[in-house]
Design an enzyme around this catalytic site. Structure first.
Site, PDB file in Angstrom:
ATOM      1  N   ASP A 113      -0.865   6.091   1.722  1.00  0.00           N
ATOM      2  CA  ASP A 113       0.344   6.021   2.259  1.00  0.00           C
ATOM      3  C   ASP A 113       1.178   6.194   1.066  1.00  0.00           C
ATOM      4  O   ASP A 113       2.172   7.271   1.170  1.00  0.00           O
ATOM      5  CB  ASP A 113       0.892   4.746   2.886  1.00  0.00           C
ATOM      6  CG  ASP A 113       0.355   4.499   4.154  1.00  0.00           C
ATOM      7  OD1 ASP A 113      -0.705   5.101   4.763  1.00  0.00           O
ATOM      8  OD2 ASP A 113       0.826   3.479   4.969  1.00  0.00           O
TER       9      ASP A 113
ATOM     10  N   SER B 210       7.060   2.911   5.997  1.00  0.00           N
ATOM     11  CA  SER B 210       8.457   2.488   5.490  1.00  0.00           C
ATOM     12  C   SER B 210       8.160   1.767   4.285  1.00  0.00           C
ATOM     13  O   SER B 210       8.969   1.602   3.419  1.00  0.00           O
ATOM     14  CB  SER B 210       9.214   1.641   6.740  1.00  0.00           C
ATOM     15  OG  SER B 210       8.734   0.647   7.142  1.00  0.00           O
TER      16      SER B 210
HETATM   17  O1  PMV Z   1       0.521   1.143   9.529  1.00  0.00           O
HETATM   18  P1  PMV Z   1       0.396   1.607   8.179  1.00  0.00           P
HETATM   19  O2  PMV Z   1       1.555   2.884   8.012  1.00  0.00           O
HETATM   20  O3  PMV Z   1       0.721   0.634   7.196  1.00  0.00           O
HETATM   21  O4  PMV Z   1      -0.859   2.388   7.880  1.00  0.00           O
HETATM   22  C1  PMV Z   1      -2.139   1.961   7.457  1.00  0.00           C
HETATM   23  C2  PMV Z   1      -3.245   2.576   7.510  1.00  0.00           C
HETATM   24  C3  PMV Z   1      -4.407   2.110   7.164  1.00  0.00           C
HETATM   25  O5  PMV Z   1      -5.738   2.894   7.037  1.00  0.00           O
HETATM   26  C4  PMV Z   1      -4.891   1.096   8.311  1.00  0.00           C
HETATM   27  C5  PMV Z   1      -4.700   1.148   6.044  1.00  0.00           C
HETATM   28  C6  PMV Z   1      -4.701   1.768   4.557  1.00  0.00           C
HETATM   29  O6  PMV Z   1      -4.185   1.124   3.874  1.00  0.00           O
HETATM   30  O7  PMV Z   1      -4.747   3.024   4.421  1.00  0.00           O
END
Ligand code: PMV
Length: 305
Positions: free
Chosen positions: A130, A86
């Site tokens: 992301d 999000s």
């Molecule tokens: O939980 P989220 O949607 O913020 O996913 C983060 C993914 C990680 O690999 C833990 C951090 C990143 O920057 O890729």
């Protein structure tokens, strides 16, 4: 008065979270759950300080000067703080709006770059995966080679992926930045051991990639379960979530967290695969858990009429 409306998807990480911060690959999918941001000149709309900050930051990065005082109306179906991107969706929407208003342009590479800088302010040292999936949509294979070189490829699955279910194990008490720092501490203490976990995660990501490209007929359930065990070894899954996963596994499901995770209570969303989806649905209903209905491979950021 409504001026512009933009939308961006939420995402899931099929494989590679945490490892992707260290330059290992990640496999991502954009989902059907979207965030809509409407930019208006009306002052009756309340702005969150983060949306204002993100828009200002985007204007600064696009080097545009704008005197109008805009308001933003945000409507979102993406669960907040649960690993579905999000915050990346908001950063990408704000970046697209600032580019459109300031430069009358819609350039995805530039939107993505600016959204990454906004994400850095929010999370410290993100991988950039992301914001990239949220910008470009579909399915992506992503790798951060260095701060300045991030490479990705769009993937077209040769067949529809088997149905994956998503349930929420609870909003983590920790932020993504905190979970990334926690893994960093472990890595600094035991670099060889943690790098070994990352390279096994890479093996999972590649096996999954070959599965969806139809190059290898490997067992999807086995890959997901193995990936989950590696994430548990990294210490990003709470006891409560492990217990829930073990319950689902006893029912025949393969489950992994998706995103940064959480180790105090909730660990965000869970990706679930079951050879017999009806059996899973009955079990999830019995347990009074809610399935979040999503489909995958959806469009990235776009302007709405
Ligand atoms: O939980 P989220 O949607 O913020 O996913 C983060 C993914 C990680 O690999 C833990 C951090 C990143 O920057 O890729």
């Amino acid at each position: 008065m409504q001026i512009l409306k933009v939308s961006a998807p939420g995402k899931i990480i099929l494989s590679g979270e945490h490892a992707v911060v260290y330059g290992y690959p990640g496999l991502y999918a954009a989902t059907s759950l979207r965030m809509n941001v409407t930019l208006t000149k009306s002052s009756s709309v309340l702005n969150s300080s983060y949306s204002k900050f993100a828009y200002k930051k985007a204007q600064q990065l696009f080097k545009v000067k704008e005197k109008n005082n805009y308001s933003f109306e945000i409507k979102s179906k993406i669960p907040i703080g649960s690993g579905m991107g999000s915050s990346a969706s908001l950063a990408v929407c704000m970046s697209a709006l600032a580019q459109k208003i300031g430069k009358n342009d819609f350039n995805l590479e530039e939107i993505n770059k600016v959204a990454y800088e906004i994400e850095k302010k929010q999370h410290g040292k993100p991988s950039g995966g992301d914001n990239t999936i949220v910008t470009f949509g579909g399915y992506l294979w992503y790798r951060k080679e260095s701060e300045k070189l991030k490479v990705f490829s769009k993937i077209t699955p040769i067949k529809a992926l088997p149905k994956l279910f998503i349930i929420n194990s609870g909003i983590p008490e920790e932020s993504t930045g905190e979970m990334v720092s926690l893994v960093r501490e472990k890595y600094n203490k035991n670099p060889d051991e943690i790098a070994d976990i990352f390279s096994q995660i890479e093996t999972c990501s590649k096996a999954l990639l070959k599965n969806i490209l139809g190059e290898e007929k490997n067992d999807l359930g086995e890959i997901i379960t193995f990936n989950q065990r590696l994430l548990e070894q990294l210490g990003v899954v709470s006891l409560e979530t492990k217990n829930l996963i073990s319950l689902l596994e006893k029912n025949g499901a393969s489950v992994k967290i998706s995103g940064a995770g959480g180790r105090i209570k909730g660990s965000g969303i869970l990706l679930i695969y079951h050879k017999n989806p009806e059996k899973l649905k009955n079990f999830v209903n019995q347990q009074k858990l809610d399935i979040i209905p999503v489909s995958l491979g959806k469009k990235g950021v776009k302007f709405e009429k």
